[in-house]
Design a protein around this motif. Structure first.
Motif, PDB file in Angstrom:
ATOM      1  N   ASN A  44       0.681  -1.186   0.169  1.00  0.00           N
ATOM      2  CA  ASN A  44       0.040  -0.082  -0.021  1.00  0.00           C
ATOM      3  C   ASN A  44       0.808   1.233   0.080  1.00  0.00           C
ATOM      4  OD1 ASN A  44      -2.177  -1.651  -0.009  1.00  0.00           O
ATOM      5  ND2 ASN A  44      -2.358  -1.528   2.273  1.00  0.00           N
ATOM      6  N   ALA A  45       2.030   1.386   0.606  1.00  0.00           N
ATOM      7  CA  ALA A  45       2.742   2.377   0.666  1.00  0.00           C
ATOM      8  C   ALA A  45       3.498   2.758  -0.429  1.00  0.00           C
ATOM      9  CB  ALA A  45       3.873   2.162   1.878  1.00  0.00           C
ATOM     10  N   MET A  46       3.891   1.562  -1.131  1.00  0.00           N
ATOM     11  CA  MET A  46       4.368   1.715  -2.761  1.00  0.00           C
ATOM     12  C   MET A  46       3.460   2.026  -3.420  1.00  0.00           C
ATOM     13  SD  MET A  46       6.736  -1.731  -2.860  1.00  0.00           S
ATOM     14  CE  MET A  46       6.852  -2.522  -1.214  1.00  0.00           C
ATOM     15  N   LYS A  47       2.266   1.573  -3.574  1.00  0.00           N
ATOM     16  CA  LYS A  47       1.228   2.122  -4.438  1.00  0.00           C
ATOM     17  C   LYS A  47       1.111   3.521  -4.177  1.00  0.00           C
ATOM     18  CE  LYS A  47      -1.849  -1.998  -5.149  1.00  0.00           C
ATOM     19  NZ  LYS A  47      -3.029  -2.596  -4.632  1.00  0.00           N
ATOM     20  N   THR A  48       0.844   4.140  -3.140  1.00  0.00           N
ATOM     21  CA  THR A  48       0.657   5.574  -2.643  1.00  0.00           C
ATOM     22  C   THR A  48       1.774   6.555  -3.235  1.00  0.00           C
ATOM     23  OG1 THR A  48      -0.494   5.024  -0.858  1.00  0.00           O
ATOM     24  CG2 THR A  48       0.487   7.039  -0.836  1.00  0.00           C
ATOM     25  N   MET A  49       3.009   5.898  -3.041  1.00  0.00           N
ATOM     26  CA  MET A  49       4.300   6.819  -3.751  1.00  0.00           C
ATOM     27  C   MET A  49       4.265   6.575  -5.220  1.00  0.00           C
ATOM     28  SD  MET A  49       6.928   5.044  -0.715  1.00  0.00           S
ATOM     29  CE  MET A  49       8.244   5.265  -1.730  1.00  0.00           C
ATOM     30  N   GLN A 104       3.440   9.244 -10.365  1.00  0.00           N
ATOM     31  CA  GLN A 104       2.488   9.556 -11.719  1.00  0.00           C
ATOM     32  C   GLN A 104       1.917  10.960 -11.559  1.00  0.00           C
ATOM     33  OE1 GLN A 104      -0.559   6.218 -12.004  1.00  0.00           O
ATOM     34  NE2 GLN A 104       0.804   5.190 -13.231  1.00  0.00           N
ATOM     35  N   ASP A 105       1.481  11.298 -10.380  1.00  0.00           N
ATOM     36  CA  ASP A 105       0.838  12.695 -10.130  1.00  0.00           C
ATOM     37  C   ASP A 105       1.614  13.863 -10.228  1.00  0.00           C
ATOM     38  OD1 ASP A 105      -1.395  11.187 -10.113  1.00  0.00           O
ATOM     39  OD2 ASP A 105      -1.761  11.362  -8.078  1.00  0.00           O
ATOM     40  N   GLY A 106       2.997  13.468 -10.392  1.00  0.00           N
ATOM     41  CA  GLY A 106       4.112  14.591 -10.284  1.00  0.00           C
ATOM     42  C   GLY A 106       4.154  15.366  -8.855  1.00  0.00           C
ATOM     43  N   GLN A 107       3.589  14.606  -7.890  1.00  0.00           N
ATOM     44  CA  GLN A 107       4.114  15.032  -6.508  1.00  0.00           C
ATOM     45  C   GLN A 107       5.326  14.531  -6.076  1.00  0.00           C
ATOM     46  OE1 GLN A 107      -0.255  13.445  -5.081  1.00  0.00           O
ATOM     47  NE2 GLN A 107       0.644  14.703  -3.590  1.00  0.00           N
ATOM     48  N   LEU A 108       5.883  13.349  -6.565  1.00  0.00           N
ATOM     49  CA  LEU A 108       7.036  12.717  -6.132  1.00  0.00           C
ATOM     50  C   LEU A 108       7.872  12.572  -7.274  1.00  0.00           C
ATOM     51  CD1 LEU A 108       6.265  10.034  -3.422  1.00  0.00           C
ATOM     52  CD2 LEU A 108       7.666  12.144  -2.989  1.00  0.00           C
ATOM     53  N   THR A 109       9.215  12.722  -7.590  1.00  0.00           N
ATOM     54  CA  THR A 109      10.323  12.171  -8.615  1.00  0.00           C
ATOM     55  C   THR A 109      10.878  10.871  -8.217  1.00  0.00           C
ATOM     56  OG1 THR A 109      11.993  13.486  -7.717  1.00  0.00           O
ATOM     57  CG2 THR A 109      10.629  14.758  -8.812  1.00  0.00           C
ATOM     58  N   MET A 110      11.495  10.307  -9.146  1.00  0.00           N
ATOM     59  CA  MET A 110      12.115   8.971  -8.694  1.00  0.00           C
ATOM     60  C   MET A 110      13.343   9.100  -7.876  1.00  0.00           C
ATOM     61  SD  MET A 110      10.761   6.613 -10.259  1.00  0.00           S
ATOM     62  CE  MET A 110      12.255   5.201  -9.961  1.00  0.00           C
ATOM     63  N   GLN A 111      13.919  10.405  -7.707  1.00  0.00           N
ATOM     64  CA  GLN A 111      14.802  11.103  -6.748  1.00  0.00           C
ATOM     65  C   GLN A 111      14.330  10.882  -5.296  1.00  0.00           C
ATOM     66  OE1 GLN A 111      14.644  12.506  -9.428  1.00  0.00           O
ATOM     67  NE2 GLN A 111      16.112  11.150 -10.348  1.00  0.00           N
ATOM     68  N   ASP A 112      12.908  11.192  -5.276  1.00  0.00           N
ATOM     69  CA  ASP A 112      12.342  11.339  -3.755  1.00  0.00           C
ATOM     70  C   ASP A 112      12.127   9.667  -3.198  1.00  0.00           C
ATOM     71  OD1 ASP A 112      12.316  14.174  -4.038  1.00  0.00           O
ATOM     72  OD2 ASP A 112      10.119  13.722  -5.289  1.00  0.00           O
ATOM     73  N   ILE A 113      12.070   8.887  -3.928  1.00  0.00           N
ATOM     74  CA  ILE A 113      11.970   7.724  -3.598  1.00  0.00           C
ATOM     75  C   ILE A 113      13.231   6.971  -2.724  1.00  0.00           C
ATOM     76  CG2 ILE A 113      11.238   5.122  -4.162  1.00  0.00           C
ATOM     77  CD1 ILE A 113       9.037   7.280  -4.699  1.00  0.00           C
ATOM     78  N   THR A 114      13.066   7.167  -1.295  1.00  0.00           N
ATOM     79  CA  THR A 114      14.293   6.459  -0.663  1.00  0.00           C
ATOM     80  C   THR A 114      13.826   5.857   0.474  1.00  0.00           C
ATOM     81  OG1 THR A 114      13.880   8.612   0.964  1.00  0.00           O
ATOM     82  CG2 THR A 114      15.340   8.850  -0.965  1.00  0.00           C
ATOM     83  N   GLU A 115      14.687   5.194   1.165  1.00  0.00           N
ATOM     84  CA  GLU A 115      14.289   4.307   2.435  1.00  0.00           C
ATOM     85  C   GLU A 115      13.352   5.399   3.397  1.00  0.00           C
ATOM     86  OE1 GLU A 115      18.030   1.642   2.861  1.00  0.00           O
ATOM     87  OE2 GLU A 115      16.984   2.403   4.616  1.00  0.00           O
ATOM     88  N   GLU A 116      13.959   6.542   3.607  1.00  0.00           N
ATOM     89  CA  GLU A 116      12.942   7.509   4.379  1.00  0.00           C
ATOM     90  C   GLU A 116      11.668   7.751   3.632  1.00  0.00           C
ATOM     91  OE1 GLU A 116      15.906   7.909   3.379  1.00  0.00           O
ATOM     92  OE2 GLU A 116      17.021   7.554   5.169  1.00  0.00           O
TER      93      GLU A 116
END
Ligand SMILES: Cc1cc(N2CCCCCC2)n2ncc(-c3ccc(F)cc3)c2n1
Length: 258
Positions: free
Chosen positions: A165-170, A175-187
């Protein structure tokens, strides 16, 4: 067990529980203790009682351990009360289990208010029966301003579905442009889990001799100290919790370092 105290070696096994609590409080108390409360069915079987008698006795142990954890100064106590896999149990047993939160809160909520305990939960409440949800939501509402021990019930909880569920939200946010690939971290993943507002568990306790995680907080337990005991959950006492904390205090946590 020997402890160095004021330059002297003390055999703490000769001390009273109260004396050992006072000594333990002079060293770091695990802020977050998580418990997999196993052995309730076996406890009942040993006494030729129905399984639900073990669950009911186990509920009384939750009350006892909550009091002691609060007295010890533990900040968060997470207890694995019902897993996503538990729905496979016989319907009468599930129905009984779903009434335990109602009984527990009905009898213990006043004392939890006196003790400044806050009730929280992790898991998906939507599949819980209405009476269970009602008792839970009322208790969380009534205790939400309490600043003492957080009593966190893992109910209809499964770690893998929590992480999916956490991964789906991220992914949706990317997709919505709220996060970039660089934002995907352990934190970032940690902040999307149900436990985002809690410190990671310092100590995990599992009772009844089982040595596995059973889909419980798999991400959060990465650097947690584990303590296993053969004691069945209904027999778990203040003595057992204190032993686990004393053992925790003897360990030097390295978080992967030297
Ligand atoms: C489903 C279930 C099972 C349950 N057992 C007793 C403990 C041993 C493990 C399984 C059986 N306990 N014990 C307390 C609760 C509870 C849950 C939420 C809440 F807000 C207040 C109390 C509970 N819930």
């Amino acid at each position: 067990m020997f402890k160095k105290l004021l330059g002297k070696q003390i055999n703490i096994d000769t001390l009273s529980l109260e004396e050992r609590v006072a000594i333990a409080k002079n060293e770091p108390i695990p802020a977050h203790v998580a418990i997999i409360m196993d052995g309730n069915g076996r406890w009942a079987k040993k006494r030729a009682m129905p399984r639900v008698a073990g669950h009911h006795e186990g509920m009384k142990t939750v009350r006892k351990v909550t009091r002691f954890a609060s007295d010890l100064g533990i900040k968060v106590l997470t207890v694995y009360a019902f897993s996503t896999e538990n729905w496979k149990r016989p319907k009468p047993e599930v129905d009984f289990l779903m009434r335990l939160p109602v009984e527990f809160l009905g009898s213990f909520l006043p004392e939890m208010m006196e003790r400044n305990v806050r009730v929280e939960m992790i898991g998906d409440p939507s599949l819980l029966p209405a009476h269970t949800q009602k008792a839970l939501f009322e208790a969380m509402e009534e205790t939400k301003y309490n600043t003492g021990l957080i009593l966190n019930f893992a109910l209809n909880y499964g770690s893998r579905s929590e992480m999916v569920n956490a991964m789906k939200t991220m992914l949706q946010k990317v997709q919505d442009g709220q996060l970039t690939m660089q934002d995907i971290t352990e934190e970032c993943l940690t902040s999307h889990l149900m436990t985002a507002h809690l410190p990671e568990p310092d100590l995990l306790i599992r009772t009844s001799g089982e040595v596995r995680l059973s889909n419980f907080m798999l991400w959060q337990l990465a650097y947690t100290e584990f303590w296993f005991t053969d004691t069945l959950w209904p027999d778990f006492s203040e003595e057992n919790l204190l032993k686990a904390v004393e053992n925790y205090q003897k360990r030097n946590r390295r978080y992967g370092g030297l």
